[in-house]
Scaffold this active site. Sequence first.
Site, PDB file in Angstrom:
ATOM      1  N   TYR A 213      -6.898  64.457  -9.852  1.00  0.00           N
ATOM      2  CA  TYR A 213      -8.207  64.707 -10.430  1.00  0.00           C
ATOM      3  C   TYR A 213      -8.143  66.028 -11.188  1.00  0.00           C
ATOM      4  O   TYR A 213      -8.233  67.110 -10.615  1.00  0.00           O
ATOM      5  CB  TYR A 213      -9.288  64.758  -9.343  1.00  0.00           C
TER       6      TYR A 213
ATOM      7  N   ASP B 186      -8.223  60.574 -12.760  1.00  0.00           N
ATOM      8  CA  ASP B 186      -9.145  61.096 -13.761  1.00  0.00           C
ATOM      9  C   ASP B 186      -8.511  62.361 -14.324  1.00  0.00           C
ATOM     10  O   ASP B 186      -8.556  63.413 -13.692  1.00  0.00           O
ATOM     11  CB  ASP B 186     -10.498  61.395 -13.109  1.00  0.00           C
TER      12      ASP B 186
END
Length: 254
Positions: free
Chosen positions: A105, A146
């Site tokens: 992330y 992400d």
Amino acid sequence: MLIATWNLNSVRARLERLLAWLEEWRPDIVCLQEVKTPEANFPFAEIEKSGYHAAVFGQKGYHGVAILSRSEPQEISRGMADGVDDGQARLIAASIDGVRVMCAYAPNGGTPDSDKYLHKIAWFDRLLRHLRATENLAGPFLLCGDLNIAPEQRDVAHPERWQGTVLYNEHMSEIFGRLLACGLHDLGRNHLPAGTFSWWDYRLLSFPRNDGLRIDHLLASPALTGRCLEVFVDREQRKGKSPSDHAPVLARFS
DNA sequence: ATGGTTGCTTAGCAA
């Protein structure tokens, strides 16, 4: 073999949705981002009841990543182990069914003039060093997550409006290119049509307007890239009652 | 130009 990445935006706020989705697709491996909880409050019991192991690197309130898998994860590593501690849980890796899976992330970056943006750039520098130093990119390796980068114009609904933001600019595209230069392949680039997105802001009716960006990625080593059959975004998970602002991206392998 | 929406934690931050 089905492998997915999904920024859930809180695993506890979306547990019922996650469990129903696991039941629907039965993916072999799921990389989750923004679980937003320390390990102590992670819903291990419910997820194990669904037939999944969970390797978690959590944090109170913010960030936090996890890898769910039907087979038991081996050689779990949390963070980058490079002596730098920014206090943010953003990286976990595990070996599952012979595949080395890294769940990331990346920092959002705030605004281009902020310290958060400098932290984002430094974080990717560390990630690249960490990849080269600790992972065997010649074997079956997958970096999922992400990454908070839309690499190309085709990955942005309205490039003219997003150009120059922390998610879409030349520097970010160059950083993304450096990941590919490690020998990784962008499976979404290879298999998704232009204009396929994975994130839509909660504000401004972004999803109904399809004002999205492709910032959730699966980057594969050559050993895995050749086995990728298809990639798709499950837009259904951006719909309905209290969705995450991200939809899952799934890749099927032979 | 501004605004708009979530989650965590309870006023304000991060996204």
